[in-house]
Scaffold this motif. Structure first.
Motif, mmCIF file in Angstrom:
data_model
loop_
_atom_site.group_PDB
_atom_site.id
_atom_site.type_symbol
_atom_site.label_atom_id
_atom_site.label_comp_id
_atom_site.label_asym_id
_atom_site.label_seq_id
_atom_site.Cartn_x
_atom_site.Cartn_y
_atom_site.Cartn_z
ATOM 1 N N MET A 1 10.690 -11.215 -10.326
ATOM 2 C CA MET A 1 9.586 -10.239 -10.257
ATOM 3 C C MET A 1 9.247 -9.943 -8.811
ATOM 4 S SD MET A 1 5.754 -10.524 -11.863
ATOM 5 C CE MET A 1 6.383 -10.471 -13.532
ATOM 6 N N LYS A 2 9.076 -8.669 -8.466
ATOM 7 C CA LYS A 2 8.744 -8.289 -7.099
ATOM 8 C C LYS A 2 7.329 -8.734 -6.752
ATOM 9 C CE LYS A 2 11.448 -4.223 -5.845
ATOM 10 N NZ LYS A 2 11.333 -2.810 -5.465
ATOM 11 N N LYS A 3 7.168 -9.079 -5.500
ATOM 12 C CA LYS A 3 5.835 -9.391 -4.984
ATOM 13 C C LYS A 3 5.583 -8.585 -3.736
ATOM 14 C CE LYS A 3 5.515 -14.172 -6.626
ATOM 15 N NZ LYS A 3 5.304 -15.571 -6.206
ATOM 16 N N LYS A 4 4.349 -8.152 -3.571
ATOM 17 C CA LYS A 4 3.924 -7.490 -2.335
ATOM 18 C C LYS A 4 2.669 -8.191 -1.840
ATOM 19 C CE LYS A 4 7.051 -4.230 -2.445
ATOM 20 N NZ LYS A 4 7.978 -3.922 -1.364
ATOM 21 N N TYR A 5 2.466 -8.164 -0.515
ATOM 22 C CA TYR A 5 1.298 -8.807 0.088
ATOM 23 C C TYR A 5 0.398 -7.738 0.664
ATOM 24 C CZ TYR A 5 3.507 -13.302 -0.461
ATOM 25 O OH TYR A 5 4.081 -14.421 -0.977
ATOM 26 N N ILE A 527 3.500 -6.795 -9.144
ATOM 27 C CA ILE A 527 3.574 -5.657 -10.060
ATOM 28 C C ILE A 527 2.924 -6.092 -11.362
ATOM 29 C CG2 ILE A 527 5.159 -4.264 -11.459
ATOM 30 C CD1 ILE A 527 7.002 -4.138 -9.063
ATOM 31 N N GLY A 528 2.071 -5.253 -11.861
ATOM 32 C CA GLY A 528 1.285 -5.585 -13.037
ATOM 33 C C GLY A 528 -0.122 -6.035 -12.703
ATOM 34 N N TYR A 567 1.264 4.232 0.969
ATOM 35 C CA TYR A 567 2.508 3.781 0.344
ATOM 36 C C TYR A 567 2.961 4.819 -0.678
ATOM 37 C CZ TYR A 567 0.996 -0.366 2.689
ATOM 38 O OH TYR A 567 0.581 -1.231 3.672
ATOM 39 N N PRO A 568 3.708 5.816 -0.235
ATOM 40 C CA PRO A 568 4.030 6.991 -1.064
ATOM 41 C C PRO A 568 4.923 6.707 -2.264
ATOM 42 C CG PRO A 568 5.201 7.049 1.031
ATOM 43 C CD PRO A 568 4.220 5.951 1.128
ATOM 44 N N THR A 569 5.499 5.527 -2.381
ATOM 45 C CA THR A 569 6.324 5.219 -3.559
ATOM 46 C C THR A 569 5.557 4.418 -4.602
ATOM 47 O OG1 THR A 569 7.181 3.194 -2.538
ATOM 48 C CG2 THR A 569 8.422 5.236 -2.143
ATOM 49 N N MET A 570 4.338 4.062 -4.289
ATOM 50 C CA MET A 570 3.552 3.268 -5.240
ATOM 51 C C MET A 570 3.180 4.095 -6.463
ATOM 52 S SD MET A 570 -0.113 1.342 -4.632
ATOM 53 C CE MET A 570 0.562 0.139 -3.517
ATOM 54 N N LYS A 571 3.301 3.481 -7.657
ATOM 55 C CA LYS A 571 2.894 4.118 -8.907
ATOM 56 C C LYS A 571 1.837 3.253 -9.580
ATOM 57 C CE LYS A 571 7.151 6.719 -9.780
ATOM 58 N NZ LYS A 571 8.221 7.042 -10.757
ATOM 59 N N GLU A 650 4.925 0.018 -9.682
ATOM 60 C CA GLU A 650 6.027 -0.167 -8.743
ATOM 61 C C GLU A 650 5.605 0.305 -7.371
ATOM 62 O OE1 GLU A 650 9.251 3.011 -8.818
ATOM 63 O OE2 GLU A 650 8.603 3.024 -10.913
ATOM 64 N N TYR A 651 6.413 -0.076 -6.375
ATOM 65 C CA TYR A 651 6.166 0.369 -5.004
ATOM 66 C C TYR A 651 7.210 1.387 -4.606
ATOM 67 C CZ TYR A 651 2.838 -3.411 -4.301
ATOM 68 O OH TYR A 651 1.747 -4.247 -4.374
#
Length: 651
Positions: A1-5, A527-528, A567-571, A650-651
């Motif tokens: 699972m992806k993680k972002k900080y 995500i989530g 962050y233009p790819t974030m949904k 998503e990012y």
């Protein structure tokens, strides 16, 4: 699972004294997170504010972000906005922070305005108030008691012995022992003669005197001599004598013989010059009991000269390089009272000891100490407590701070004569009357884990640093502070949000526990996860039975927009919920309409592509508590269910 900080700061990472080096380290550290995104909350909030959005929360956070970095110009900017539109809902702490920021830019009049508001709002906390009630003087004296071990010296006679003074390794004092005349002292001398100066060598092991004899024939006369003091080189002495001019016993216009200070210099070993009066002696008032500052540049003395507050006051005069004296200066009403202040002594560290019957004490003359700086400012006055003080007269205190030993005079019960000299050992330093201990543990706000190596700084009410500590493995801190004052506790740790607590100390000795909880400046956002929780958004409220975006909601949505623009790819999946009150089907429709309004607002105002947003209204189908249909709940409990979520897809 992806993680972002995501950085969720509402205040900056560091306050100013951490400096750029630590910030550089943080920047380097962030580069190691190759797949992570970092959102600078200050940057986001500033962007939102500059787009014209306004709220108390927004301006508080922006003001704090600059205030904690000591950027007071920008702090003033945002605190000013806070005060202009949201003063009624502003906490008193912000009055103080604004006032402090204004002082830093020398806007003193405006600062005073907000300091007054601050004190008015927090008067129940006893801030910046002087003691208004009568002091509990017996408790205060008892608080200082027990700090000395006292013993009557063997060298005392059955007559008056008092007024000790250091003379190198010897001790000078006044005594009537060889005259056979019992001299009764009532705070000052009466006109009975035959009080001379005596000297004895101080025994190193016991402090007792040996080889006691009369001092110098040039100094001693048929009249009273007492209370000498010597310069550091032992070549100049000042002492007290009756008004005795050219062998004549002089009196004032009322027939009273006054006291004067005389000065003599050492001509050669054992030979002193003829004593001369100091320049502001007078036949009409007393000048007596000389003392010298540690650097010998000031003479302290006692007088009832015109302008005195009471019977006798403490004065000072500067001593020039050539030995001439400046004009006398009264030490002021903090020390001097309508009673009697006498027998000054200034210790090596600058503590001024004196005797008084005007300050509240145990009876008669009591011994007191205060700190007096070069400008003449007084830092508290403390009764020395028992056994230094008794219900009788206690006076003429001297101390060697290197050995923690000294002498004073007293006519207390159990002595050899009228006045006796007592030697003492100081067992403990002066206790700050009414001490308050501030203590606590520094923890992670979310996990409640202790945070070793955190820095805790204590500030006074003028925003000056009092003390800074780095906590140990248990993350505990302790500060001993004064009573009845304002302090700030500020905690910092790398990668954590700065936190500050305002403390108003009580007027009684007490220990106050203040936990300091730090929030991470970098939080994991999976995500989530709900972006609203990551950003700590305030609730998105709608008016009853409506779904248009309110002004307060627009401020919070602007934060979401700012993130999506960053962050233009974030949904995001927008999820809208209602509470259980009302018809289930209707709530589903209402939440769907609110969801659509929320998405449309983000798309329109933020110019965000609609394909980056999905959403749904869930009505009351996903409650976060027990408050389902028919279950009695409070307004606050229902409110928890009326919420909007912004789930990261998503990012």
């Amino acid at each position: 699972m992806k993680k972002k900080y995501l950085i969720t700061l509402v205040v900056p990472l560091f306050i100013s004294f951490f400096g750029s080096a630590q910030q550089d380290k943080l920047e380097q550290a962030t580069k190691s997170y190759d797949r992570y995104a970092y959102i600078d909350a200050q940057k986001i909030f500033l962007k939102v504010a500059e787009q014209g959005y306004r709220s108390a929360d927004l301006f508080q956070k922006l003001g704090n972000s600059y205030y904690f970095n000591a950027d007071y110009i920008n702090a003033v900017r945002w605190y000013k906005e806070l005060m202009l539109d949201y003063e009624k809902e502003t906490k008193p702490e912000y009055y103080f922070r604004y006032a402090q920021s204004l002082k830093s830019i020398e806007a003193y009049e405006e600062s005073d305005k907000y300091m007054n508001k601050f004190y008015g709002a927090k008067s129940e906390d006893l801030r910046a108030k002087n003691y208004q009630d009568a002091p509990d003087y017996l408790r205060k004296i008892d608080f200082q008691s027990g700090r000395y071990k006292v013993k009557n010296i063997v060298a005392n006679s059955e007559y008056a012995d008092f007024g000790p003074a250091y003379y190198g390794e010897r001790l000078l004092f006044a005594s009537a022992r060889d005259t056979g005349v019992f001299v009764k002292r009532v705070h000052e001398w009466n006109n009975k003669p035959f009080l001379d100066l005596y000297v004895g060598k101080i025994k190193e092991d016991s402090g007792e005197l040996e080889g006691v004899k009369k001092f110098n024939r040039r100094i001693n006369t048929k009249f009273h001599e007492s209370t000498p003091v010597f310069t550091n080189d032992l070549k100049t002495m000042y002492f007290t004598r009756n008004n005795y001019n050219n062998g004549n016993y002089s009196q004032d216009e009322n027939g009273t013989n006054k006291l004067k200070i005389y000065k003599s210099t050492l001509v050669e070993k054992g030979v002193w010059s003829k004593p001369e009066e100091i320049r502001f002696n007078s036949d009409q008032y007393t000048v007596s009991h000389p003392a010298l500052s540690p650097d010998n540049k000031k003479l302290y003395f006692v007088s009832d000269m015109p302008g005195s507050y009471g019977h006798t006051d403490l004065y000072e005069a500067t001593i020039a390089e050539d030995g001439t004296l400046g004009d006398p200066r009264n030490l002021g009403p903090e020390i001097n009272t309508e009673g009697r202040e006498a027998y000054p002594f200034v210790s090596k560290s600058g503590n001024l000891y004196f005797a008084s019957n005007g300050h509240i004490g145990l009876g008669g003359l009591d011994l007191y100490v205060t700190k007096i700086d070069a400008a003449g400012n007084i830092d508290g006055i403390y009764n020395l407590g028992n056994p230094a003080n008794t219900p009788q007269d206690d006076f003429a205190f001297i101390i060697n701070e290197d050995t923690k030993t000294g002498y004073f005079s007293s006519n207390r019960d159990g002595g050899n004569g009228d006045d006796d000299i007592y030697k003492f050992t100081q067992l403990e330093e002066l206790r700050e009357d009414c001490e308050v201990t501030l203590t606590g543990v520094v923890k992670d706000k979310d996990t409640q884990e202790v945070l070793p190596e955190s820095q805790v700084t204590l500030f006074d009410e003028n925003n000056e640093i009092v003390e800074t500590v780095k906590v140990g493995v248990k993350a505990t801190y302790n500060f001993v502070v004064e009573c009845g004052k304002n302090y700030f506790l500020r905690a910092d740790k790398q990668a954590y949000n700065t936190v500050e607590e305002l403390v108003s100390t009580p007027k009684v000795t007490e220990t106050i526990t203040i936990p300091l909880e730090l929030e991470k400046t970098i939080k994991t956002a999976q995500i989530g996860q709900d972006l609203g929780k990551v950003l700590n958004l305030n609730p998105i409220y709608f008016d009853f039975d409506k779904y248009n975006i309110r002004n307060d909601a627009s401020v919070e949505l602007a934060k979401v927009i700012a993130v999506m623009q960053e962050y233009p790819t974030m949904k995001i999946d927008v999820r809208s919920h209602t509470d259980s009150r009302g018809n289930d089907a209707y709530n589903k429709i209402l939440s769907s309409n609110r969801n659509k309004s929320t998405i449309d607002y983000i798309v329109t105002k933020g110019k965000i592509s609609k394909d980056r947003l999905t959403g749904k209204g869930y009505g009351e189908s996903e409650l976060v508590n027990k408050c389902a249909n028919g279950v009695p709940c409070s307004v606050e409990e229902h409110q928890l269910n009326r919420r909007s979520e912004f789930i990261i897809l998503e990012y």
